[in-house]
Design an enzyme around this catalytic site. Sequence first.
Site, PDB file in Angstrom:
ATOM      1  N   LYS A 183      -2.784  -2.206  -8.616  1.00 43.98           N
ATOM      2  CA  LYS A 183      -3.875  -2.154  -7.592  1.00 43.98           C
ATOM      3  C   LYS A 183      -3.955  -0.516  -6.820  1.00 43.98           C
ATOM      4  O   LYS A 183      -2.732   0.405  -7.192  1.00 43.98           O
ATOM      5  CB  LYS A 183      -3.848  -2.998  -6.431  1.00 43.98           C
ATOM      6  N   GLU A 257       7.295   4.803  -1.615  1.00 45.00           N
ATOM      7  CA  GLU A 257       6.951   5.953  -1.300  1.00 45.00           C
ATOM      8  C   GLU A 257       5.867   6.184  -0.585  1.00 45.00           C
ATOM      9  O   GLU A 257       4.809   5.704  -0.520  1.00 45.00           O
ATOM     10  CB  GLU A 257       6.500   6.571  -2.512  1.00 45.00           C
ATOM     11  N   CYS A 291       1.590  13.542   0.082  1.00 41.28           N
ATOM     12  CA  CYS A 291       3.165  13.223   0.915  1.00 41.28           C
ATOM     13  C   CYS A 291       3.536  14.137   1.294  1.00 41.28           C
ATOM     14  O   CYS A 291       4.073  14.066   2.214  1.00 41.28           O
ATOM     15  CB  CYS A 291       3.435  11.768   0.041  1.00 41.28           C
ATOM     16  N   GLU A 392       1.880  12.460  10.722  1.00 40.25           N
ATOM     17  CA  GLU A 392       1.290  13.519   9.521  1.00 40.25           C
ATOM     18  C   GLU A 392      -0.278  13.424   9.515  1.00 40.25           C
ATOM     19  O   GLU A 392      -0.988  12.608   9.562  1.00 40.25           O
ATOM     20  CB  GLU A 392       1.542  12.254   8.336  1.00 40.25           C
TER      21      GLU A 392
END
Length: 499
Positions: A183, A257, A291, A392
Amino acid sequence: MKVQLKEKYDLYINGQWVPASDGKTFVTTNPATGEKLAECAQATKDDVDAAVKAAWAAFPAWRDWTANDRAALLNKIADVIEENAEELATIESMDNGKPIRETSIVDIPWSYEHFRYFAGAVLTQRGSATMLNTMGFKGDSLSIVLREPIGVVGQIVPWNFPFLMAAWKLAPALAAGNCIVFKPSSTTSLSVLRLVELIGDLLPAGVLNVVTGGGSRAGQYMLDHPGFRKLAFTGSTEIGLDVAKAAADKLIPATLELGGKSANIYFDDCRFEQAIDGLQIGILFNQGQVCCAGSRVFVQEGIYDKFVEAAVKAFNSVNVGDPMSMDTQMGAQVDETQMKKILNYIDIAKAEGATIACGGERFTEGPNAKGCFMKPTLITNVTNDMRVAQEEIFGPVAVVIKFKTEDEVIAMANDSVYGLGGAVWTTDISKAIRVSRAIETGRMWVNTYNQIPAGAPFGGYKQSGIGRETDLSILDAYTQQKNIFINLDEDATGFYPEK
Ligand code: NAD
């Protein structure tokens, strides 16, 4: 290059393009212009179920392909990606907003490199054969260890590197002999759908199935489905926790991850020009939506003032704008939601008492008025406990923190829930290695940033994830050990009762 997109993209299940079982679709747009690009099928529970069933039906035959046959297929996939690189790079830039020079130089080439790496890597994967005897049993035995695929795996990826993240997931899983339900993010599904159009015929039906749709629908249906033997997820730590729980409920492994807030550390003795270059690669690459972005910048006091001055000058000279122009260095953020999230963090920084040294607002000049563009942003007067230093932001926003000593910067760098990337900039190799070893993170760069070639393991410590991708070790995570234990003594039948 002009790309002719289709008006509507279906799901890819069992080698066929099929609409969602309830016919529903969602719209995907170009974040640089706000224009609609295409409609994609919104997968239902039944569609996910059909994809899992197709994958299991394909598994017995696919599992029995030899490693060299699978390697040859991966090499063909790599060739097809390379032959169509220009079109794929264009679609990626249109759907994601990232500049064409990045998709042409990074996203697509790194992806075909990845397929080639795993084509080679799977040929190096070894089992073993060991002569043993068992205490209490007569005769010798031969223990053979084979690596076998896990079965049907569910893979979910984010929007920041839609094509590359697909390559990271698909290449090792296919190389190892698994079947896949994949997906993409509903924000950026087009490049992967185009890939499947290009390579679908190379793969036996059912080996790769693609279900598109939002996370709370198609994604959640995947997490709820009992048919997977492994989940592999790249995305936020928040959703990663849901994936981990879903895997735990099924007692299956998960590769995760996740997010990051990586420390980019500059010592007084760094090479200064290289340092400013590295700062930009660390936080402006992919509009900061990386990331492992170098978003927490630590600068030693001796160069601090000069560093901030040079960084502001460099940030103000970055060419922001049309992703389709080869001159553009920074394109659009992926969508309005993401842009608003970034702007909100700028407000938080101001409220926390930090200084916006440059940027800190949308870039709306000329034809960019309707797009989701941000100015490269540097925030100073930051302390490590501020929200902008701990959370983040996922945009072109670096916070800068001054430090005095090596011990002080190591302590601050490690004061984070994340541990994904990071870098140290110095001309003292002993210090580089000492600091790299002391930082709790999966990847430390020395005098560079954001280089992620296939062949070096990438993945997180702490809340940044579990497992490694991009090197040989991920092949182990997509296989399980089968031990065949053979009694070699024709007379002895096993356990012998005489003392
Ligand atoms: P996200 O977690 O919101 O979404 C990631 C994927 O999960 C998407 O496909 C989404 O549709 C799906 N999803 C959302 N809710 C779900 C649910 N309830 N069940 C199942 N699937 C669901 O992340 P994002 O905003 O797309 O991407 C940005 C995040 O990804 C950042 O945190 C970034 O650090 C992380 N990321 C990590 C790496 C890495 O290698 N560690 C690489 C790229 C991005």
